[in-house]
Design an enzyme around this catalytic site. Structure first.
Site, PDB file in Angstrom:
ATOM      1  N   GLU A 122       0.800  -1.232   0.000  1.00  0.00           N
ATOM      2  CA  GLU A 122       0.000   0.000   0.000  1.00  0.00           C
ATOM      3  C   GLU A 122       0.829   1.277   0.000  1.00  0.00           C
ATOM      4  O   GLU A 122       0.603   2.171   0.820  1.00  0.00           O
ATOM      5  CB  GLU A 122      -0.957  -0.002   1.205  1.00  0.00           C
ATOM      6  CG  GLU A 122      -1.907  -1.187   1.209  1.00  0.00           C
ATOM      7  CD  GLU A 122      -2.913  -1.170   2.357  1.00  0.00           C
ATOM      8  OE1 GLU A 122      -2.791  -0.320   3.263  1.00  0.00           O
ATOM      9  OE2 GLU A 122      -3.829  -2.021   2.339  1.00  0.00           O
ATOM     10  N   HIS A 158     -10.298  -6.364  -2.269  1.00  0.00           N
ATOM     11  CA  HIS A 158     -11.375  -6.125  -1.291  1.00  0.00           C
ATOM     12  C   HIS A 158     -12.498  -5.431  -2.046  1.00  0.00           C
ATOM     13  O   HIS A 158     -12.456  -4.229  -2.283  1.00  0.00           O
ATOM     14  CB  HIS A 158     -10.870  -5.237  -0.143  1.00  0.00           C
ATOM     15  CG  HIS A 158      -9.811  -5.884   0.686  1.00  0.00           C
ATOM     16  ND1 HIS A 158     -10.043  -7.015   1.432  1.00  0.00           N
ATOM     17  CD2 HIS A 158      -8.521  -5.559   0.897  1.00  0.00           C
ATOM     18  CE1 HIS A 158      -8.934  -7.369   2.070  1.00  0.00           C
ATOM     19  NE2 HIS A 158      -7.990  -6.506   1.756  1.00  0.00           N
ATOM     20  N   ASN A 201       2.165  -5.164  -3.194  1.00  0.00           N
ATOM     21  CA  ASN A 201       0.769  -5.487  -2.875  1.00  0.00           C
ATOM     22  C   ASN A 201      -0.029  -4.206  -2.613  1.00  0.00           C
ATOM     23  O   ASN A 201       0.450  -3.314  -1.907  1.00  0.00           O
ATOM     24  CB  ASN A 201       0.760  -6.367  -1.606  1.00  0.00           C
ATOM     25  CG  ASN A 201      -0.567  -7.036  -1.316  1.00  0.00           C
ATOM     26  OD1 ASN A 201      -1.120  -7.721  -2.166  1.00  0.00           O
ATOM     27  ND2 ASN A 201      -1.071  -6.852  -0.095  1.00  0.00           N
ATOM     28  N   GLU A 216      -6.014 -10.806  -1.089  1.00  0.00           N
ATOM     29  CA  GLU A 216      -6.832 -10.569   0.120  1.00  0.00           C
ATOM     30  C   GLU A 216      -8.311 -10.527  -0.250  1.00  0.00           C
ATOM     31  O   GLU A 216      -9.074  -9.699   0.261  1.00  0.00           O
ATOM     32  CB  GLU A 216      -6.429  -9.253   0.795  1.00  0.00           C
ATOM     33  CG  GLU A 216      -4.948  -9.175   1.150  1.00  0.00           C
ATOM     34  CD  GLU A 216      -4.556  -7.892   1.884  1.00  0.00           C
ATOM     35  OE1 GLU A 216      -5.443  -7.146   2.351  1.00  0.00           O
ATOM     36  OE2 GLU A 216      -3.335  -7.642   1.985  1.00  0.00           O
ATOM     37  N   ASP A 226     -12.098 -10.522  -0.680  1.00  0.00           N
ATOM     38  CA  ASP A 226     -13.387 -10.624   0.010  1.00  0.00           C
ATOM     39  C   ASP A 226     -14.373  -9.722  -0.730  1.00  0.00           C
ATOM     40  O   ASP A 226     -13.963  -8.748  -1.369  1.00  0.00           O
ATOM     41  CB  ASP A 226     -13.309 -10.325   1.525  1.00  0.00           C
ATOM     42  CG  ASP A 226     -12.630  -9.019   1.895  1.00  0.00           C
ATOM     43  OD1 ASP A 226     -12.485  -8.130   1.025  1.00  0.00           O
ATOM     44  OD2 ASP A 226     -12.255  -8.868   3.079  1.00  0.00           O
TER      45      ASP A 226
HETATM   46  C1  XIL Z   1      -6.211  -6.235   8.377  1.00  0.00           C
HETATM   47  C2  XIL Z   1      -6.516  -7.413   9.306  1.00  0.00           C
HETATM   48  O1  XIL Z   1      -7.425  -8.261   8.632  1.00  0.00           O
HETATM   49  C3  XIL Z   1      -7.102  -6.922  10.604  1.00  0.00           C
HETATM   50  O2  XIL Z   1      -7.209  -7.997  11.542  1.00  0.00           O
HETATM   51  C4  XIL Z   1      -6.234  -5.813  11.216  1.00  0.00           C
HETATM   52  O3  XIL Z   1      -6.883  -5.291  12.349  1.00  0.00           O
HETATM   53  C5  XIL Z   1      -5.978  -4.719  10.210  1.00  0.00           C
HETATM   54  O4  XIL Z   1      -5.402  -5.274   9.032  1.00  0.00           O
HETATM   55  N1  XIL Z   1      -4.877  -4.525   3.770  1.00  0.00           N
HETATM   56  C6  XIL Z   1      -3.877  -5.374   4.209  1.00  0.00           C
HETATM   57  C7  XIL Z   1      -4.127  -6.263   5.371  1.00  0.00           C
HETATM   58  O5  XIL Z   1      -2.816  -5.448   3.580  1.00  0.00           O
HETATM   59  O6  XIL Z   1      -2.980  -6.471   6.133  1.00  0.00           O
HETATM   60  C8  XIL Z   1      -5.234  -5.725   6.247  1.00  0.00           C
HETATM   61  O7  XIL Z   1      -5.509  -6.703   7.252  1.00  0.00           O
HETATM   62  C9  XIL Z   1      -6.464  -5.406   5.427  1.00  0.00           C
HETATM   63  C10 XIL Z   1      -6.156  -4.350   4.406  1.00  0.00           C
END
Ligand code: XIL
Length: 300
Positions: free
Chosen positions: A128, A208, A171, A236, A238
């Site tokens: 990020e 996401h 990422n 990641e 969802d």
């Molecule tokens: C999130 C986790 O799922 C949570 O448990 C934590 O509180 C915050 O981070 N982008 C990412 C992940 O790269 O590491 C994040 O994970 C979600 C967004």
């Protein structure tokens, strides 16, 4: 095949999930984990605030638990993440001297990667780093503000020396829609890295998604990045409300790109999700398969 991991393996891909060390003792959780998934990303345990809470003092216990579990069950690991502006301890974000911060960053990368050397399929070296919105530039962070634009290249070069056998990924989120300035900013960086020989092997698309699922251009984005000579991964995934069509389309976008190496969902049951109010995962709170599970299995 009858499980996500085995079905993905038929095309040489993996199917993974984020895992929390504290849940490994829950048998509903670990039964699904070991039946369905052949790649694991620690949800929080490899982040800087856990692995180096104070300077030079490393804490690998929580992540080691996950790595041991993965080794015992034949699962591979994604390392997440070495350099990120969040979940970063205050002692790092307060550094104002460039030479100090550079050596702190390089030492963190080297120490964490050394500890897990040979055990990690791919590392999210930098997470990020790009800004939201229309700038296409890096976001503000202690790394950007103190070290300048070159911090990402520095991190990747350091990572390659630390563990030459791990794939090195950049990422990010909201880089799935091809025309977005953020996507273009990351694409331009990867093209520049490849042209100058800066070591980078993969780009992670967090994925996401809202309830509409992936943007229409998602597959185009994946294939355009792959054409630069990097693997692409969904890291990641969802989707709010977990629509079957939306999950199916997401998986198909990956399957249609030969360099899409695999897919990781960001948790197992809806109750495990960081956005649990959205019910965005493939299993309900009781560990039962949701409709989206079948859509994913058939698309793999
Ligand atoms: C999130 C986790 O799922 C949570 O448990 C934590 O509180 C915050 O981070 N982008 C990412 C992940 O790269 O590491 C994040 O994970 C979600 C967004």
């Amino acid at each position: 095949a009858s499980t996500l991991g085995a079905q993905a393996a038929q095309s040489g891909r993996y199917f993974g999930t984020a895992v929390a060390a504290g849940k490994l003792g829950n048998s509903t959780y670990s039964t699904i984990l070991d039946r369905e998934f052949n790649m694991i990303t620690p949800e929080n345990e490899m982040k800087w605030d856990t692995t180096e809470p104070s300077r030079g003092s490393f804490n690998f216990g929580p992540a080691d638990q996950i790595v041991s579990h993965a080794q015992a069950h034949g699962q591979r690991m994604r390392g997440h993440t070495l350099v990120w502006y969040q979940q970063l301890p205050g002692w790092v974000s307060g550094i104002g001297d460039a030479n100090t911060l550079r050596s702190v960053m390089d030492n963190h990368i080297t120490s964490v990667m050394n500890h897990y050397k040979g055990k990690i399929y791919a590392w999210d070296v930098v997470n990020e780093a790009f800004a939201d919105g229309g700038s296409g530039q890096h976001r503000s962070s202690v790394f950007q503000n103190v070290l300048g634009n070159g911090f990402i290249e520095e991190a990747f070069r350091t990572a390659r020396s630390a563990d030459p056998s791990a794939k090195l990924c950049y990422n990010d989120y909201n880089i799935e829609n091809w025309s977005d300035a953020k996507t273009q900013g990351v694409y331009t960086m990867v093209r520049d890295f490849k042209s100058r020989g800066v070591p980078i092997d993969c780009v992670g698309f967090q994925s996401h998604f809202g309830s509409n699922g992936p943007p229409a251009s998602f597959q185009t984005t994946l294939s355009n990045f792959a054409a630069l000579g990097v693997d692409v991964q969904l890291t990641e995934l969802d989707i709010a409300q977990a629509g079957s069509t939306q999950y199916g389309n997401t998986v198909k976008a990956c399957m249609n790109v030969s360099r899409c190496a695999g897919i990781t969902v960001w948790g197992i049951r809806d109750s495990d999700s960081w956005r649990s109010g959205d019910n965005p995962l493939l299993f309900d709170g009781n560990g039962n398969k949701k409709a989206a599970y079948s859509a994913v299995l058939s698309a793999l």
